[in-house]
Design a protein around this motif. Structure first.
Motif, PDB file in Angstrom:
ATOM      1  N   THR A  37       0.869  -1.177   0.000  1.00  0.00           N
ATOM      2  CA  THR A  37       0.000   0.000   0.000  1.00  0.00           C
ATOM      3  C   THR A  37       0.903   1.224   0.000  1.00  0.00           C
ATOM      4  N   VAL A  38       0.419   2.300  -0.597  1.00  0.00           N
ATOM      5  CA  VAL A  38       1.250   3.498  -0.743  1.00  0.00           C
ATOM      6  C   VAL A  38       0.519   4.735  -0.228  1.00  0.00           C
ATOM      7  N   LYS A  39       1.302   5.726   0.083  1.00  0.00           N
ATOM      8  CA  LYS A  39       0.796   7.060   0.367  1.00  0.00           C
ATOM      9  C   LYS A  39       1.465   8.025  -0.604  1.00  0.00           C
ATOM     10  N   THR A  40       0.848   9.175  -0.785  1.00  0.00           N
ATOM     11  CA  THR A  40       1.377  10.158  -1.730  1.00  0.00           C
ATOM     12  C   THR A  40       1.888  11.388  -1.003  1.00  0.00           C
ATOM     13  N   GLN A  41       3.086  11.797  -1.354  1.00  0.00           N
ATOM     14  CA  GLN A  41       3.680  13.028  -0.835  1.00  0.00           C
ATOM     15  C   GLN A  41       3.876  13.997  -1.999  1.00  0.00           C
ATOM     16  N   ASP A  66       4.452   8.544  -4.817  1.00  0.00           N
ATOM     17  CA  ASP A  66       3.785   7.442  -4.128  1.00  0.00           C
ATOM     18  C   ASP A  66       4.865   6.560  -3.515  1.00  0.00           C
ATOM     19  N   TYR A  67       4.865   6.436  -2.207  1.00  0.00           N
ATOM     20  CA  TYR A  67       5.904   5.656  -1.537  1.00  0.00           C
ATOM     21  C   TYR A  67       5.273   4.533  -0.709  1.00  0.00           C
ATOM     22  N   VAL A  69       4.190   2.083   2.264  1.00  0.00           N
ATOM     23  CA  VAL A  69       4.045   2.231   3.711  1.00  0.00           C
ATOM     24  C   VAL A  69       3.792   0.894   4.403  1.00  0.00           C
ATOM     25  N   GLN A  81      11.416   0.754   2.275  1.00  0.00           N
ATOM     26  CA  GLN A  81      11.450   2.211   2.207  1.00  0.00           C
ATOM     27  C   GLN A  81      12.870   2.723   2.020  1.00  0.00           C
ATOM     28  N   THR A 142       5.032   6.466  -9.258  1.00  0.00           N
ATOM     29  CA  THR A 142       3.820   5.711  -8.963  1.00  0.00           C
ATOM     30  C   THR A 142       4.046   4.227  -9.242  1.00  0.00           C
TER      31      THR A 142
END
Length: 281
Positions: A37-41, A66-67, A69, A81, A142
């Motif tokens: 799963t990823v989050k966006t910064q 998108d990194y 998590v 990470q 992404t």
């Protein structure tokens, strides 16, 4: 007769049950969940330069990243990470992930250091209407493949000058989420099979360009085809492995970034032991 018919029905049922519970490909369960799963910064920076000829140049750097998590089970992926920061963000080992993401924007700004020092805030505000040059550097990262325990991130860097695109590059980075390791070509093929895979790339390049030989490819803007390499810039999809070559790496800039896709079925003979490819088809 009824007993025989009943036995056939039971056999078919068991076959369907086993198939539905079986593993996808040669050894990896495909439960439909993403590998990570990823989050966006999102980050950005802006500066204004005054050139020696009096013109003002505005530089904008943007990044949407998108990194990873967590893995598919919701567990933290600290090692992944760190690899993401090192490979995808091209950072040093000493930087944390947040620092590495900020560094992406900082590096975009630093590429213009050869020009002139930024003006003061007051000068920038005064000269906004006089800006004649605008550079915008954008980075988008992404995941484009995210299943079977494997994730591939695509990094697209675009440079625009006065709203005209002057540079586009696509880079790809794949990771084994289960072991939290980077996937290089040595995780795909045997060492002695590299030359054979190179031949497949040459043949496919000829085929997709409807060319009969290297001379025709040269006329189209390709060069150095005889020395084509199984590079690290590849990604996975449902059909096979695609190698992407940067501008001026395999063809002149006008051709762009050539891509060559080899189906999994054609690569199976060259796999190394425990190849990542075994999970993907």
């Amino acid at each position: 007769m009824k007993t025989k018919y009943f036995s056939i029905v039971i056999l078919l049922f068991l076959t369907m049950l086993i198939t539905s519970c079986s593993k996808d490909g040669k050894g990896k369960a495909n439960d439909g969940k993403p590998a990570v799963t990823v989050k966006t910064q999102q980050l950005n920076d802006k500066s204004t330069f005054k050139l020696s000829n009096g013109e003002r140049c505005t530089i904008v750097a943007e990044a949407a990243i998108d990194y990873p998590v967590a893995n598919g089970e919701g567990l933290a992926v600290d090692s992944l990470q760190r690899l993401f920061a090192a490979y995808v963000l091209e950072s040093g080992d000493s930087l944390s992930l947040p620092e590495a993401m900020r560094q992406v924007v900082a590096n975009s700004m630093h590429q213009y250091d050869f020009m002139e020092e930024p003006t003061s805030d007051d000068e920038s505000a005064e000269g906004d209407e006089q800006t004649t040059l605008n550079y915008v550097t954008s980075t988008r990262i992404t995941p484009i493949y995210n299943r079977n325990g494997v994730v591939t991130f695509e990094r697209v860097d675009v440079v625009k000058k006065n709203d005209k695109v002057t540079s586009v590059t696509h880079r790809y980075y794949s990771f084994d989420v289960e072991t939290q390791t980077y996937i290089d070509v040595n995780r795909l093929f045997r060492d002695d099979a590299t030359s054979d895979v190179c031949q497949l790339l040459k043949q496919q390049l000829l085929k997709q360009n409807n060319a009969t030989g290297n001379e025709q490819l040269n006329d189209m803007g390709y060069f150095n085809v005889e020395n084509i390499t199984v590079s690290r810039n590849f990604y996975f999809d449902e059909k096979g492995v695609t190698w992407s070559y940067l501008p001026n790496e395999l063809a002149v800039e006008a051709v762009g970034e050539p891509k060559i896709t080899i189906p999994y079925s054609e690569l199976s003979d060259y796999q190394c032991d425990n190849s990542i490819l075994e999970r993907l088809y």
